[in-house]
Scaffold this motif. Sequence first.
Motif, PDB file in Angstrom:
ATOM      1  N   PHE A   1       0.813  -1.212   0.000  1.00 10.59           N
ATOM      2  CA  PHE A   1       0.000   0.000   0.000  1.00 10.59           C
ATOM      3  C   PHE A   1       0.849   1.265   0.000  1.00 10.59           C
ATOM      4  N   LEU A   2       2.036   1.203   0.561  1.00 18.18           N
ATOM      5  CA  LEU A   2       2.940   2.343   0.459  1.00 18.18           C
ATOM      6  C   LEU A   2       3.376   2.547  -0.989  1.00 18.18           C
ATOM      7  N   ASN A   3       3.762   1.475  -1.662  1.00 17.21           N
ATOM      8  CA  ASN A   3       4.155   1.597  -3.067  1.00 17.21           C
ATOM      9  C   ASN A   3       2.986   2.042  -3.938  1.00 17.21           C
ATOM     10  N   ARG A   4       1.819   1.497  -3.684  1.00 24.62           N
ATOM     11  CA  ARG A   4       0.642   1.897  -4.455  1.00 24.62           C
ATOM     12  C   ARG A   4       0.383   3.393  -4.304  1.00 24.62           C
ATOM     13  N   GLY A   5       0.478   3.890  -3.075  1.00 32.55           N
ATOM     14  CA  GLY A   5       0.264   5.311  -2.845  1.00 32.55           C
ATOM     15  C   GLY A   5       1.342   6.176  -3.451  1.00 32.55           C
ATOM     16  N   PHE A   6       2.593   5.767  -3.308  1.00 33.93           N
ATOM     17  CA  PHE A   6       3.690   6.557  -3.853  1.00 33.93           C
ATOM     18  C   PHE A   6       3.688   6.551  -5.380  1.00 33.93           C
ATOM     19  N   GLN A   7       3.217   5.453  -5.984  1.00 39.82           N
ATOM     20  CA  GLN A   7       3.107   5.406  -7.444  1.00 39.82           C
ATOM     21  C   GLN A   7       2.097   6.431  -7.953  1.00 39.82           C
ATOM     22  N   ALA A   8       1.094   6.722  -7.155  1.00 34.93           N
ATOM     23  CA  ALA A   8       0.132   7.777  -7.502  1.00 34.93           C
ATOM     24  C   ALA A   8       0.674   9.158  -7.159  1.00 34.93           C
ATOM     25  N   LEU A   9       1.359   9.257  -6.032  1.00 42.46           N
ATOM     26  CA  LEU A   9       1.835  10.556  -5.553  1.00 42.46           C
ATOM     27  C   LEU A   9       2.970  11.113  -6.395  1.00 42.46           C
ATOM     28  N   GLU A  10       3.870  10.264  -6.865  1.00 41.92           N
ATOM     29  CA  GLU A  10       5.044  10.718  -7.614  1.00 41.92           C
ATOM     30  C   GLU A  10       4.672  11.563  -8.842  1.00 41.92           C
ATOM     31  N   PRO A  11       3.786  11.116  -9.731  1.00 38.00           N
ATOM     32  CA  PRO A  11       3.462  11.963 -10.886  1.00 38.00           C
ATOM     33  C   PRO A  11       2.701  13.241 -10.515  1.00 38.00           C
ATOM     34  N   ILE A  12       1.933  13.186  -9.454  1.00 41.36           N
ATOM     35  CA  ILE A  12       1.248  14.403  -8.999  1.00 41.36           C
ATOM     36  C   ILE A  12       2.278  15.438  -8.566  1.00 41.36           C
ATOM     37  N   LEU A  13       3.243  15.009  -7.774  1.00 44.29           N
ATOM     38  CA  LEU A  13       4.260  15.935  -7.280  1.00 44.29           C
ATOM     39  C   LEU A  13       5.156  16.457  -8.404  1.00 44.29           C
ATOM     40  N   LYS A  14       5.372  15.673  -9.442  1.00 41.48           N
ATOM     41  CA  LYS A  14       6.135  16.166 -10.592  1.00 41.48           C
ATOM     42  C   LYS A  14       5.464  17.384 -11.203  1.00 41.48           C
ATOM     43  N   GLU A  15       4.130  17.405 -11.134  1.00 44.61           N
ATOM     44  CA  GLU A  15       3.373  18.519 -11.702  1.00 44.61           C
ATOM     45  C   GLU A  15       3.278  19.713 -10.764  1.00 44.61           C
ATOM     46  N   THR A  16       3.177  19.461  -9.460  1.00 49.28           N
ATOM     47  CA  THR A  16       2.893  20.551  -8.512  1.00 49.28           C
ATOM     48  C   THR A  16       4.135  21.120  -7.846  1.00 49.28           C
ATOM     49  N   ALA A  17       5.203  20.348  -7.784  1.00 47.20           N
ATOM     50  CA  ALA A  17       6.340  20.724  -6.940  1.00 47.20           C
ATOM     51  C   ALA A  17       7.193  21.820  -7.547  1.00 47.20           C
ATOM     52  N   GLY A  18       7.701  22.657  -6.651  1.00 50.94           N
ATOM     53  CA  GLY A  18       8.808  23.535  -6.929  1.00 50.94           C
ATOM     54  C   GLY A  18       9.915  23.068  -6.000  1.00 50.94           C
ATOM     55  N   LYS A  19      10.278  23.948  -5.078  1.00 51.25           N
ATOM     56  CA  LYS A  19      11.222  23.549  -4.039  1.00 51.25           C
ATOM     57  C   LYS A  19      10.568  22.570  -3.067  1.00 51.25           C
ATOM     58  N   TYR A  20       9.257  22.747  -2.870  1.00 48.23           N
ATOM     59  CA  TYR A  20       8.499  21.880  -1.959  1.00 48.23           C
ATOM     60  C   TYR A  20       7.308  21.267  -2.711  1.00 48.23           C
ATOM     61  N   CYS A  21       6.401  20.651  -2.007  1.00 48.10           N
ATOM     62  CA  CYS A  21       5.353  19.859  -2.667  1.00 48.10           C
ATOM     63  C   CYS A  21       4.493  20.668  -3.635  1.00 48.10           C
ATOM     64  N   VAL A  22       4.127  21.884  -3.235  1.00 47.98           N
ATOM     65  CA  VAL A  22       3.334  22.761  -4.103  1.00 47.98           C
ATOM     66  C   VAL A  22       4.067  24.092  -4.195  1.00 47.98           C
ATOM     67  N   GLY A  23       4.771  24.290  -5.270  1.00 47.86           N
ATOM     68  CA  GLY A  23       5.531  25.518  -5.438  1.00 47.86           C
ATOM     69  C   GLY A  23       6.731  25.600  -4.503  1.00 47.86           C
ATOM     70  N   ASP A  24       7.021  26.818  -4.081  1.00 48.75           N
ATOM     71  CA  ASP A  24       8.232  27.072  -3.304  1.00 48.75           C
ATOM     72  C   ASP A  24       7.967  27.441  -1.854  1.00 48.75           C
ATOM     73  N   GLU A  25       6.735  27.220  -1.390  1.00 47.88           N
ATOM     74  CA  GLU A  25       6.399  27.507  -0.002  1.00 47.88           C
ATOM     75  C   GLU A  25       6.004  26.218   0.709  1.00 47.88           C
ATOM     76  N   ILE A  26       6.461  26.057   1.938  1.00 51.17           N
ATOM     77  CA  ILE A  26       6.092  24.879   2.735  1.00 51.17           C
ATOM     78  C   ILE A  26       4.602  24.936   3.050  1.00 51.17           C
ATOM     79  N   SER A  27       3.952  23.798   2.956  1.00 54.09           N
ATOM     80  CA  SER A  27       2.514  23.739   3.187  1.00 54.09           C
ATOM     81  C   SER A  27       2.150  22.462   3.943  1.00 54.09           C
ATOM     82  N   MET A  28       0.859  22.300   4.169  1.00 51.96           N
ATOM     83  CA  MET A  28       0.354  21.104   4.829  1.00 51.96           C
ATOM     84  C   MET A  28       0.735  19.842   4.061  1.00 51.96           C
TER      85      MET A  28
END
Length: 219
Positions: free
Chosen positions: A138-165
């Motif tokens: 289940f960790l791999n299943r979740g990370f397989q979904a999360l990785e492409p999402i973060l490729k789209e949203t990330a800058g320095k951090y998960c969403v852009g360049d500001e730390i968030s939730m």
Amino acid sequence: MRLSIARLAKPVLHGYFRSSCSWRVRIAFALKGIEYDQVPVNLIRDGGQQYSSQYKALNPMQQVPAVEIDGVTLSQSLAVIQYIDETRPGQQLLPADPQKRAQVRMISDLIASGIQPLQNLYVIQKIGAEKVQWAQHFLNRGFQALEPILKETAGKYCVGDEISMADICLVPQVYNAERFKVDIEQYPTIKRLNAALMEIEAFKTSHPLCQPDTPEDLR
């Protein structure tokens, strides 16, 4: 705008050193510069201290964390994070921009609802001998979904360049994955973001191995 609330005492965090949900709250408090008291709830000792009648009165789900703050008790980590973001000054943990805010919520919910509950202590205790394989799946299943999402949203951090939730949720989940021997090299964006975040003091000081209830042999 931050709500004006009379604050009579420091918040109290009832949590467990290794709980990823408790760690999320510790990170948020640290990022906001909020002083708080900790009350350990050992999820292993005495058959699980979260099952005591006293703790059940705080959190009927008998999970950690439970946070006493401003005269109320909150028992879901994302609700706690949003509450302190809306009532305390300092670093904003949910972006004002609607699209970025939605992305932060999406990533946070993916982790908090789609990954973490399937490999938490209560669940894997029920699984028995196959618990490691279950958690890894289940960790791999979740990370397989999360990785492409973060490729789209990330800058320095998960969403852009500001730390968030979203970042607050990511780091404890990577820690869990490493504990279950998941190969993080498969997820370069997740690995990069986690490394960047672990350079930040709030993430270091809130780490499970630095808490008052951390067993001495793990320090």
